[in-house]
Design a protein around this motif. Structure first.
Motif, PDB file in Angstrom:
ATOM      1  N   ALA A  15       8.513  -0.761   5.330  1.00 16.30           N
ATOM      2  CA  ALA A  15       7.392  -1.048   4.425  1.00 16.30           C
ATOM      3  C   ALA A  15       7.157   0.136   3.484  1.00 16.30           C
ATOM      4  N   ALA A  16       7.337   1.351   3.987  1.00 18.08           N
ATOM      5  CA  ALA A  16       7.166   2.534   3.148  1.00 18.08           C
ATOM      6  C   ALA A  16       8.223   2.563   2.041  1.00 18.08           C
ATOM      7  N   LEU A  17       9.452   2.223   2.388  1.00 17.55           N
ATOM      8  CA  LEU A  17      10.504   2.176   1.369  1.00 17.55           C
ATOM      9  C   LEU A  17      10.248   1.074   0.353  1.00 17.55           C
ATOM     10  N   ALA A  18       9.808  -0.087   0.818  1.00 15.57           N
ATOM     11  CA  ALA A  18       9.498  -1.182  -0.103  1.00 15.57           C
ATOM     12  C   ALA A  18       8.364  -0.775  -1.039  1.00 15.57           C
ATOM     13  N   GLY A  19       7.347  -0.130  -0.487  1.00 16.89           N
ATOM     14  CA  GLY A  19       6.241   0.344  -1.311  1.00 16.89           C
ATOM     15  C   GLY A  19       6.692   1.362  -2.339  1.00 16.89           C
ATOM     16  N   LEU A  20       7.560   2.274  -1.927  1.00 17.54           N
ATOM     17  CA  LEU A  20       8.091   3.262  -2.851  1.00 17.54           C
ATOM     18  C   LEU A  20       8.891   2.591  -3.961  1.00 17.54           C
ATOM     19  N   TYR A  36       0.691  -0.431  -1.044  1.00 16.97           N
ATOM     20  CA  TYR A  36       1.632  -1.546  -0.905  1.00 16.97           C
ATOM     21  C   TYR A  36       1.399  -2.205   0.440  1.00 16.97           C
ATOM     22  N   LEU A  37       1.304  -3.523   0.434  1.00 16.86           N
ATOM     23  CA  LEU A  37       1.211  -4.303   1.670  1.00 16.86           C
ATOM     24  C   LEU A  37       2.327  -5.319   1.691  1.00 16.86           C
ATOM     25  N   THR A  38       3.009  -5.412   2.808  1.00 20.62           N
ATOM     26  CA  THR A  38       3.985  -6.465   3.001  1.00 20.62           C
ATOM     27  C   THR A  38       3.415  -7.456   4.006  1.00 20.62           C
ATOM     28  N   VAL A  39       3.381  -8.726   3.605  1.00 16.85           N
ATOM     29  CA  VAL A  39       2.876  -9.788   4.458  1.00 16.85           C
ATOM     30  C   VAL A  39       4.071 -10.664   4.808  1.00 16.85           C
ATOM     31  N   SER A  40       4.607 -10.446   5.982  1.00 16.00           N
ATOM     32  CA  SER A  40       5.781 -11.198   6.425  1.00 16.00           C
ATOM     33  C   SER A  40       5.589 -11.518   7.894  1.00 16.00           C
ATOM     34  N   THR A  41       6.571 -11.273   8.738  1.00 13.86           N
ATOM     35  CA  THR A  41       6.416 -11.520  10.174  1.00 13.86           C
ATOM     36  C   THR A  41       5.178 -10.807  10.684  1.00 13.86           C
ATOM     37  N   LEU A  73      -5.893  -8.315  10.984  1.00 19.65           N
ATOM     38  CA  LEU A  73      -5.332  -8.893   9.764  1.00 19.65           C
ATOM     39  C   LEU A  73      -4.000  -9.563  10.086  1.00 19.65           C
ATOM     40  N   GLU A  74      -3.197  -8.898  10.888  1.00 17.85           N
ATOM     41  CA  GLU A  74      -1.897  -9.447  11.273  1.00 17.85           C
ATOM     42  C   GLU A  74      -2.039 -10.760  12.049  1.00 17.85           C
ATOM     43  N   ASP A  75      -3.019 -10.837  12.951  1.00 20.48           N
ATOM     44  CA  ASP A  75      -3.273 -12.079  13.701  1.00 20.48           C
ATOM     45  C   ASP A  75      -3.578 -13.232  12.763  1.00 20.48           C
ATOM     46  N   LEU A  76      -4.272 -12.943  11.667  1.00 28.55           N
ATOM     47  CA  LEU A  76      -4.817 -13.981  10.798  1.00 28.55           C
ATOM     48  C   LEU A  76      -3.925 -14.391   9.642  1.00 28.55           C
ATOM     49  N   ILE A  77      -3.004 -13.500   9.185  1.00 24.21           N
ATOM     50  CA  ILE A  77      -2.252 -13.844   7.967  1.00 24.21           C
ATOM     51  C   ILE A  77      -0.741 -13.681   8.063  1.00 24.21           C
ATOM     52  N   SER A  78      -0.242 -13.024   9.109  1.00 24.00           N
ATOM     53  CA  SER A  78       1.209 -12.803   9.186  1.00 24.00           C
ATOM     54  C   SER A  78       1.933 -14.086   9.588  1.00 24.00           C
ATOM     55  N   GLY A  79       3.216 -14.112   9.352  1.00 27.23           N
ATOM     56  CA  GLY A  79       4.015 -15.265   9.771  1.00 27.23           C
ATOM     57  C   GLY A  79       3.893 -15.508  11.263  1.00 27.23           C
ATOM     58  N   GLU A 120      -5.010   2.934  -7.351  1.00 30.77           N
ATOM     59  CA  GLU A 120      -5.252   2.314  -8.656  1.00 30.77           C
ATOM     60  C   GLU A 120      -4.857   0.841  -8.644  1.00 30.77           C
ATOM     61  N   VAL A 121      -3.887   0.498  -7.796  1.00 29.23           N
ATOM     62  CA  VAL A 121      -3.399  -0.871  -7.710  1.00 29.23           C
ATOM     63  C   VAL A 121      -2.947  -1.141  -6.275  1.00 29.23           C
ATOM     64  N   VAL A 122      -3.093  -2.395  -5.862  1.00 27.36           N
ATOM     65  CA  VAL A 122      -2.547  -2.855  -4.586  1.00 27.36           C
ATOM     66  C   VAL A 122      -1.437  -3.840  -4.911  1.00 27.36           C
ATOM     67  N   VAL A 123      -0.236  -3.553  -4.427  1.00 27.00           N
ATOM     68  CA  VAL A 123       0.924  -4.414  -4.658  1.00 27.00           C
ATOM     69  C   VAL A 123       1.209  -5.166  -3.361  1.00 27.00           C
ATOM     70  N   LEU A 124       1.386  -6.478  -3.482  1.00 29.12           N
ATOM     71  CA  LEU A 124       1.610  -7.340  -2.326  1.00 29.12           C
ATOM     72  C   LEU A 124       3.015  -7.917  -2.339  1.00 29.12           C
ATOM     73  N   GLY A 125       3.732  -7.739  -1.233  1.00 31.70           N
ATOM     74  CA  GLY A 125       5.072  -8.291  -1.097  1.00 31.70           C
ATOM     75  C   GLY A 125       5.233  -8.948   0.254  1.00 31.70           C
ATOM     76  N   GLY A 126       6.428  -9.420   0.533  1.00 24.63           N
ATOM     77  CA  GLY A 126       6.732 -10.058   1.807  1.00 24.63           C
ATOM     78  C   GLY A 126       6.822 -11.567   1.678  1.00 24.63           C
ATOM     79  N   GLY A 127       7.538 -12.164   2.622  1.00 25.39           N
ATOM     80  CA  GLY A 127       7.837 -13.596   2.566  1.00 25.39           C
ATOM     81  C   GLY A 127       6.629 -14.509   2.590  1.00 25.39           C
TER      82      GLY A 127
END
Length: 168
Positions: A15-20, A36-41, A73-79, A120-127
């Motif tokens: 996740a750190a690399l994806a955020g970078l 950066y937040l990744t929302v996946s598994t 948060l993971e309980d409620l929104i992750s895959g 300054e910004v929140v970037v959202l990624g993940g499946g």
């Protein structure tokens, strides 16, 4: 040769690399401070400052924050969390009310992260983000600047490239 090389090896959280990658080459490239937040598994994340991984947040687990009752948060929104709740994979969930609740819970998590990390910004990624209405998340998170990741599944590879370029 003597078997030695001048190559350096880096170990880093995915996740750190994806955020970078997103902070240097993607949706966050025009900002100094990116969350950066990744929302996946699961739900992972990191803060990037001046195109470098913030080492204080590099191993943090933003998905473990409590959102509702004792649910994270993971309980409620992750895959994984959605499959546990509904008995279906996230991509098979079609009920708009479910996705509206997911957007609300994600917005709560984003607002918490914004208050902790002051990006300054929140970037959202993940499946799972492919199924979440980003406009609803923006509406529920109100004044937080939110962007969808641009680099897709290769964001961590771009982050690795940024690590190499930053180490020179």
């Amino acid at each position: 040769t003597n078997g030695k090389t001048d190559n350096r090896v880096f170990e880093e959280n995915d996740a750190a690399l994806a955020g970078l990658g997103e902070a240097v080459y993607g949706a966050g490239k025009d900002y100094t401070s990116v969350a950066y937040l990744t929302v996946s598994t699961g739900v992972g994340g990191v803060k990037i400052d001046h195109q470098k991984i913030d080492q204080i947040t590099a191993d943090s687990e933003p998905g473990f924050q409590i959102i509702k009752d004792s649910q994270t948060l993971e309980d409620l929104i992750s895959g994984y969390g959605l499959q546990k709740q509904f008995g279906k994979k996230a991509e098979d969930l079609k009920d708009p009310a479910v996705w509206d609740e997911v957007a609300k819970n994600l917005a709560i998590g984003i607002k918490n992260i914004a208050s902790w990390w002051s990006p300054e910004v929140v970037v959202l990624g993940g499946g799972v983000m492919k199924s979440i209405d980003i406009e609803k998340v923006k509406k529920y998170a109100q004044e937080v600047n939110i962007r969808l990741a641009k680099l897709g599944d290769s964001s961590a590879l771009w982050g690795a490239l940024a690590c190499i370029n930053n180490s020179r």
